[in-house]
Write an enzyme that holds these catalytic residues in place. Structure first.
Site, mmCIF file in Angstrom:
data_model
loop_
_atom_site.group_PDB
_atom_site.id
_atom_site.type_symbol
_atom_site.label_atom_id
_atom_site.label_comp_id
_atom_site.label_asym_id
_atom_site.label_seq_id
_atom_site.Cartn_x
_atom_site.Cartn_y
_atom_site.Cartn_z
ATOM 1 N N ASP A 26 1.191 -1.170 -0.038
ATOM 2 C CA ASP A 26 0.240 -0.063 -0.307
ATOM 3 C C ASP A 26 0.993 1.457 0.409
ATOM 4 O O ASP A 26 0.529 2.145 0.357
ATOM 5 C CB ASP A 26 -0.912 0.224 1.446
ATOM 6 C CG ASP A 26 -1.793 -0.784 1.075
ATOM 7 O OD1 ASP A 26 -1.729 -2.207 0.140
ATOM 8 O OD2 ASP A 26 -2.422 -0.812 2.032
ATOM 9 N N LYS A 112 -6.568 -4.726 -3.112
ATOM 10 C CA LYS A 112 -8.023 -5.378 -1.616
ATOM 11 C C LYS A 112 -8.770 -4.453 -1.871
ATOM 12 O O LYS A 112 -8.492 -3.020 -1.684
ATOM 13 C CB LYS A 112 -6.578 -6.211 -0.994
ATOM 14 C CG LYS A 112 -6.034 -4.797 -0.328
ATOM 15 C CD LYS A 112 -4.821 -5.491 0.653
ATOM 16 C CE LYS A 112 -4.080 -4.297 1.354
ATOM 17 N NZ LYS A 112 -4.872 -3.067 1.477
ATOM 18 N N CYS A 151 -1.950 -2.633 7.631
ATOM 19 C CA CYS A 151 -2.440 -3.448 6.551
ATOM 20 C C CYS A 151 -1.284 -4.628 6.373
ATOM 21 O O CYS A 151 -0.630 -5.421 5.767
ATOM 22 C CB CYS A 151 -2.519 -2.987 5.038
ATOM 23 S SG CYS A 151 -3.891 -2.036 4.577
HETATM 24 C C1 VGL Z 1 -4.418 1.080 5.573
HETATM 25 C C2 VGL Z 1 -5.757 1.808 7.491
HETATM 26 C C3 VGL Z 1 -7.113 1.976 5.800
HETATM 27 C C4 VGL Z 1 -3.585 0.193 5.472
HETATM 28 C C5 VGL Z 1 -5.918 1.046 4.693
HETATM 29 O O1 VGL Z 1 -3.130 0.717 4.171
HETATM 30 O O2 VGL Z 1 -2.433 -0.117 6.533
HETATM 31 N N1 VGL Z 1 -5.092 1.960 7.147
HETATM 32 N N2 VGL Z 1 -6.593 1.358 5.470
#
Ligand code: VGL
Ligand code: ZN
Length: 205
Positions: A26, A112, A151
């Protein structure tokens, strides 16, 4: 992460081998400074990941990049009583990978959290990641990215549960730290579960 770095044995060389793969979790614009869900110092993961990416490229080893890929009305957003501001809506600039991240053209992109009514923190959750890793004969995973306490931790936990050896690149992760220390506690949980903590500077081609 805050004042004290977690203490990986920060010295020994770690040679990359056949069966290794890298997962960049991410590293998307919305999680970087200026983004809608900016992780403090989120951009600091980029040089460390680029170091690892260069070595994986030199060794012709596979690279994966996960991305949060939400619908505009995703259940994790505040408008739906979720915990987060809107972020990483599929196809928007905020959902794009950081421009400075040097992903090879061969990167396996794993989207995802793309169902409106269900969130997915782990790169393994509802994706083809496990199948692709198995097809490629991967046995050991190097994992970095954002965010340590969401994540990254979820992806590391699932990787361990799938039986992979897991090394977390501590210089290539940063935490949301909703509560101070969340990131460091997450790293400690990962270590307790069997992940090894190391730094990108320890990797060798
Ligand atoms: C994430 C919060 C909400 C992450 C993703 O990638 O850690 N954190 N969505
Ligand atoms: Zn999300």
């Amino acid at each position: 992460m805050s004042s004290h770095e977690p203490e990986p044995a920060a010295t020994g060389a770690i040679r990359l081998l056949p069966g290794d793969a890298l997962i960049a979790v991410d590293v998307q614009n919305d999680f970087l400074p200026g983004g809608s869900l900016a992780v403090p110092e989120g951009d600091a993961v980029i040089p460390a990941l680029n170091r690892a990416l260069a070595l994986f490229g030199r060794c012709d080893l596979p690279v994966f990049a996960t991305r949060d890929w939400h619908t505009p009305d995703h259940c994790s957003f505040k408008a739906r009583n979720g915990p987060w501001p809107p972020h990483c809506v599929a196809g928007t600039a905020g959902a794009g990978f950081a421009a400075a991240l040097q992903l090879p053209a061969s990167t396996h992109i794993v989207s995802k959290g793309s169902s409106a009514d269900r969130d997915a923190y782990s790169g393994f959750d509802g994706t083809e990641l496990a199948g692709t890793l198995a097809a490629l004969g991967v046995r050991r995973l190097f994992i970095g990215g954002l965010a340590t306490d969401y994540c990254v931790e979820a992806t590391v936990s699932d990787a361990l549960a799938h039986g992979y050896a897991v090394l977390v690149l501590t210089d290539a992760v940063r935490a949301v730290d909703v509560r101070p220390g969340d990131g460091e506690r997450a790293l400690e949980r990962m270590r307790q579960r069997g992940a090894r903590l190391c730094r990108s500077t320890q990797l060798r081609a």
